[in-house]
Write a protein that holds these residues in place. Sequence first.
Motif, short mmCIF file in Angstrom:
data_model
loop_
_atom_site.label_atom_id
_atom_site.label_comp_id
_atom_site.label_asym_id
_atom_site.label_seq_id
_atom_site.Cartn_x
_atom_site.Cartn_y
_atom_site.Cartn_z
N SER A 27 47.06 52.25 34.58
CA SER A 27 47.14 53.50 33.82
C SER A 27 45.79 53.81 33.19
CB SER A 27 48.22 53.40 32.74
OG SER A 27 47.95 52.32 31.87
N GLY A 28 45.24 54.96 33.53
CA GLY A 28 44.03 55.43 32.87
C GLY A 28 42.75 55.09 33.61
N PRO A 29 41.71 55.90 33.41
CA PRO A 29 40.46 55.73 34.15
C PRO A 29 39.73 54.42 33.87
CG PRO A 29 40.26 57.43 32.44
CD PRO A 29 41.70 57.11 32.56
N GLU A 30 39.79 53.93 32.65
CA GLU A 30 39.09 52.68 32.33
C GLU A 30 39.68 51.50 33.11
OE1 GLU A 30 37.55 50.14 28.42
OE2 GLU A 30 39.20 51.56 28.21
N LYS A 31 40.99 51.43 33.17
CA LYS A 31 41.64 50.35 33.91
C LYS A 31 41.39 50.48 35.41
CE LYS A 31 45.28 49.41 30.53
NZ LYS A 31 46.75 49.33 30.27
N LEU A 32 41.44 51.71 35.91
CA LEU A 32 41.19 51.90 37.35
C LEU A 32 39.76 51.54 37.71
CD1 LEU A 32 43.08 55.26 38.06
CD2 LEU A 32 43.90 52.92 38.33
N ALA A 33 38.81 51.88 36.84
CA ALA A 33 37.41 51.54 37.10
C ALA A 33 37.23 50.02 37.17
CB ALA A 33 36.52 52.14 36.02
N LEU A 34 37.91 49.31 36.30
CA LEU A 34 37.83 47.84 36.33
C LEU A 34 38.39 47.30 37.64
CD1 LEU A 34 37.30 45.08 35.05
CD2 LEU A 34 39.48 45.30 33.83
N CYS A 35 39.52 47.84 38.09
CA CYS A 35 40.12 47.39 39.35
C CYS A 35 39.19 47.67 40.53
CB CYS A 35 41.47 48.07 39.56
SG CYS A 35 42.74 47.57 38.37
N ARG A 36 38.55 48.82 40.53
CA ARG A 36 37.59 49.11 41.61
C ARG A 36 36.45 48.10 41.58
NH1 ARG A 36 38.07 54.50 39.67
NH2 ARG A 36 39.38 55.81 41.01
N ALA A 37 35.94 47.81 40.38
CA ALA A 37 34.83 46.88 40.25
C ALA A 37 35.21 45.48 40.72
CB ALA A 37 34.34 46.83 38.81
N ARG A 38 36.50 45.11 40.62
CA ARG A 38 36.96 43.80 41.05
C ARG A 38 37.32 43.77 42.53
NH1 ARG A 38 36.17 39.83 37.00
NH2 ARG A 38 37.90 38.61 37.85
N GLY A 39 37.16 44.90 43.22
CA GLY A 39 37.31 44.88 44.67
C GLY A 39 38.57 45.47 45.24
N ALA A 40 39.33 46.25 44.44
CA ALA A 40 40.53 46.88 44.97
C ALA A 40 40.16 47.84 46.10
CB ALA A 40 41.27 47.63 43.87
N THR A 41 40.95 47.83 47.17
CA THR A 41 40.72 48.75 48.28
C THR A 41 41.01 50.18 47.87
OG1 THR A 41 41.42 46.97 49.77
CG2 THR A 41 41.24 49.17 50.72
N LEU A 48 42.84 37.06 43.85
CA LEU A 48 43.33 36.04 44.78
C LEU A 48 43.85 36.65 46.08
CD1 LEU A 48 45.01 33.73 42.15
CD2 LEU A 48 42.95 33.24 43.47
N ALA A 49 44.42 37.85 46.02
CA ALA A 49 44.83 38.51 47.25
C ALA A 49 43.61 38.78 48.13
CB ALA A 49 45.55 39.82 46.93
N ARG A 50 42.51 39.15 47.53
CA ARG A 50 41.28 39.36 48.30
C ARG A 50 40.79 38.04 48.90
NH1 ARG A 50 37.03 40.59 45.63
NH2 ARG A 50 35.99 41.58 47.39
N GLN A 51 40.92 36.96 48.15
CA GLN A 51 40.54 35.65 48.70
C GLN A 51 41.37 35.28 49.91
OE1 GLN A 51 38.04 33.41 47.80
NE2 GLN A 51 37.27 35.06 46.51
N LEU A 52 42.62 35.76 49.94
CA LEU A 52 43.51 35.49 51.08
C LEU A 52 43.31 36.47 52.23
CD1 LEU A 52 46.75 34.69 49.04
CD2 LEU A 52 45.40 33.05 50.37
N GLY A 53 42.38 37.40 52.06
CA GLY A 53 42.09 38.35 53.13
C GLY A 53 42.94 39.60 53.12
N ALA A 54 43.68 39.82 52.04
CA ALA A 54 44.55 40.99 51.96
C ALA A 54 43.77 42.22 51.50
CB ALA A 54 45.71 40.72 51.00
N ARG A 55 44.35 43.37 51.77
CA ARG A 55 43.86 44.64 51.24
C ARG A 55 44.73 45.00 50.05
NH1 ARG A 55 44.65 47.69 56.83
NH2 ARG A 55 46.47 46.28 56.75
N VAL A 56 44.10 45.39 48.94
CA VAL A 56 44.82 45.51 47.68
C VAL A 56 44.82 46.95 47.19
CG1 VAL A 56 44.97 44.74 45.28
CG2 VAL A 56 44.16 43.16 47.05
N VAL A 57 46.03 47.43 46.87
CA VAL A 57 46.19 48.69 46.15
C VAL A 57 46.54 48.34 44.71
CG1 VAL A 57 47.42 50.87 45.98
CG2 VAL A 57 46.99 49.87 48.23
N ALA A 58 45.66 48.72 43.79
CA ALA A 58 45.84 48.38 42.38
C ALA A 58 46.42 49.57 41.64
CB ALA A 58 44.49 47.98 41.78
N ALA A 59 47.56 49.39 41.01
CA ALA A 59 48.20 50.43 40.21
C ALA A 59 48.04 50.11 38.73
CB ALA A 59 49.68 50.55 40.57
#
Length: 325
Positions: A172-186, A159-170
Amino acid sequence: MRAVVCRRYGPPQGLLIEDLPVPRPGAGELLVDVRTAAVNFPDVLLVANAYQVPAPLPFVPGSELAGQVLAVGDRASEFAPGDRVFGTVPTGAFAERVIVPAGQLARIPDGVGFAEAAAFGVTYRTAHHALRSVAEVRSGDWVAVLGAAGGVGLAALDLARQLGARVVAAASGPEKLALCRARGATHVIDYTTEDLRLRLRELTDGGAHVVIDPVGGPASEQALRSTRRGGTFVTLGFASGAIPAIPLNLVLLKGVTVKGMELRTFGEQFPELERRDRDELLGLLAAGAVRPHIGARFPLEESAAALALVADRRALGKVVIDVGR
């Protein structure tokens, strides 16, 4: 009907599967044939008797569901048997049938399945209220999301991306980070191996405009320290199990606004904002602009395992229970 029953407070492993009488809808109520229920962290807390509003024993856990209307009570004529609906209840969703007040339900948009609908409402409403109405995020803002691979976290990212924001996703672990990247985290940060405070300040060129925190624990203070002057910190819960003690001198020196938002009472306190946000969310869901990520599915008989997955913070996105036979 089959239902999950909590007869004593404690860990999810103590839950039972029982046959219960099918309830009948009263005035303004509907009887819903539950196809899918979604697991939320407050469900875990209710079973453990650790939620701010306790559920008297015995009770059927579960607060979020999707299914079809079976019967309609008096003064609930906006729905009809056969309608596909989704919504929330305080408890009772982990059962084949449940009574739901008509005002707590909405029709499932065409093209949206039961599992997606069940997994959508609580987390996306929580995230949207926090971003849109509480933090008032603007296009171009840097938004830091803690616990970003969980249900509320991924919803906030979307939803932050829908509002035009840039997102830093925090997370734990590579699997979770990969999912956040796939969902569009900056950007992504692993706060088990990286310095959250320093990395957030580096990646956002001086600090986040908004922090969304459904986790609590030590990460909260680190994220607050990396919020830029005049920013907003929104606390949504304490999935880590630890309520942080924030040094107020940080708030004073940085001019930060710290706010809290609880979905259970938001609509009572801000009914106009709640209606606006809900209408916007339904529009996004119907248009296919956002969809929840369902990381795990369980049958009704394994509801305890579903709750344990969420309790242990091992879930990716939402966990759902396939209730229907």
